[in-house]
Structure formats: C-alpha cells, structure tokens
Enzyme design. Structure first.
Site: not given
Ligand code: FPP
Length: 242
Positions: A24, A72
């Site tokens: 995250d 998501n």
């Molecule tokens: C949360 O960060 C993370 C995700 C939604 C997914 C994690 C995805 C990756 C590391 C990239 C995709 C993976 C692959 C293998 C292609 P957030 O967007 O919720 O962060 P925030 O809480 O700061 O908004």
C-alpha cells in the site's frame, strides 16, 4: 537481478517460510512527488524486484503480493487499465530474468474480468516458470479472500464431497493454491487492516505494519520486519510452558 545476488544470509533465528505483502501507499508516494498515481504503481513494481532478491537472501520460500484486489475495479477506469497494462508489461519485460533466477510464478485470483490477452500472458508466466524452486512469487491479482473461499466452496460442492469428511486441511486444498499458510503479513502505507487478503490462510500469521510507502520499503525495512517477527512468540492458541 543477477544470480550472485542470491544466497542465504542466515541473519535470523527464525525466518518466515511464507510472507504476504499488502503493497500500500503507491498513490501517496506519487502524490508526494507531484507525479501521477500510475508512476507510483510503476515504482511499486520496481520495488517488487528489490524485495524478491532480498527475500531469497534470507531464505524466504514464498512471497504472496497483493497486486490487484476484487475491490480495485472501483478505482478510476484509467488507473484500472493502467494496473492491467503494468502487469502485462512486467511479464513481458521481466519473465526471462525471473526464470533465470529460479523464481516460480503463481497467480491467485479470478480470471473473469481480465482481458484475454493478459489472461494468456499470466498463464504463460505460470507455465514458463513451473519448474523453478528458488522462491515462489504468488501474484494475487483480481484477488479477494472472500471470493477465494466462495470459489473453493463451489468446487467442493461440485466435487460432491461428504460434509462429514470436510476438514480444514481438505478445505485448504481447494484454495487457489495449496501453499503453506503465511507466517507473516506485512502491510506498508500505515493501515492496520487485512483488506480481504488471505483471510483464510492468515488465521495465525503475525501482522506487521509500517507507515513507509511500498516504493520506499527497501532491504532495511524488510530486515526490520524480520527482526520484529523474531521477537514475536507464536503460540497458535496454545499455552507455552504450562
Ligand atoms: C495500493 O497503493 C497498491 C495497489 C492498488 C496495488 C499494488 C500494485 C503494484 C505494486 C503494481 C501492480 C503490480 C504488478 C505485479 C503489475 P494505493 O494506490 O492504494 O496507494 P494509496 O493508498 O497511497 O493511494
């Protein structure tokens, strides 16, 4: 990732066999730099490689990473398609190197909703690395813990299992993969939630959270999590030394 990067440091008395990671904070990482959210996800992908290499050094055998949850899909369409594209590009660019380094890729999640081309790429990555055994990288993509339990239950009913014969072990075999349960769940980005991640398998996992955003979660941060894991006394519901 080069093969000489690999090796077992043996720094800790007890090393988790399986770690689950809730990656995250990519969005906040990008925002803090005035970058689009997708730049944060790209930085997040780059960080997977760094943590994978460090995990191998410590002798960790399974990493399950939460890359895209069933929830998501409710994100803005550009971000959803960006995350899909990122997975496809990562497979295209990294598969050979992952394979050379003995990484076995697994996918946990539903294929429905994922476009056909990406489905094919995912299946290819899984088949291409099926013989590898240095570490398993289990990519939870279009994954939800409740969906996994439902999917398992459907298959159990389809198989006509005798209800009296159903045990926790048998149920586990109907999960997307019959892997050993995670010993440690790490969540970056500061929240104290499981967010529908491995909810069946994490019943006795230790939980570790850090405010560090996923793209900044480096080797030192992983070591801190492993140190903390070593301080925990895992009782599995029992009384030790009664
Ligand atoms: C949360 O960060 C993370 C995700 C939604 C997914 C994690 C995805 C990756 C590391 C990239 C995709 C993976 C692959 C293998 C292609 P957030 O967007 O919720 O962060 P925030 O809480 O700061 O908004």
């Amino acid at each position: 990732m080069s093969s000489e990067d690999y090796g077992d440091d043996n720094l800790f008395q007890s090393v988790p066999h399986h770690i689950g990671i809730i990656m995250d904070g990519n969005g906040r990482w990008a925002q803090a730099r005035g970058l689009p959210r997708l730049a944060g996800h790209q930085a997040g992908v780059d960080n997977i490689k760094r943590i994978l290499e460090e995990s191998v050094r410590h002798g960790i055998k399974v990493l399950t990473i939460y890359a895209f949850s069933t929830e998501n899909w409710h994100r803005p369409p550009d971000e959803v398609s960006g995350l899909m594209r990122l997975l496809g590009l990562t497979i295209q660019r990294q598969l050979k190197e992952l394979d050379r380094n003995g990484v076995r890729i697994l996918h946990s999640g539903r294929m429905d909703g994922i476009n056909r081309h990406l489905q094919k790429q995912i299946r290819h990555a899984v088949e291409f690395t099926a013989q590898n055994d240095t570490i398993i990288l289990n990519v939870a993509f279009n994954y939800g813990g409740r969906a996994e339990i439902l999917d398992a239950t459907r298959r159990i009913i389809e198989d006509g299992l005798d209800p009296a014969a159903l045990t926790e072990e048998r149920f586990s075999q109907y999960m997307y993969h019959d892997l050993p349960d995670p010993d440690l769940i790490i969540r970056t980005g500061g929240e104290w939630r499981l967010s529908n991640f491995l909810i069946w398998q994490a019943a006795y996992a230790e939980y570790y959270t850090t405010p560090t955003y996923w793209p900044d979660f480096d080797e030192t941060e992983l070591r801190k999590a492993l140190e903390e894991f070593n301080l925990r006394e895992r009782r599995f519901g029992r009384v030790l030394n009664p």
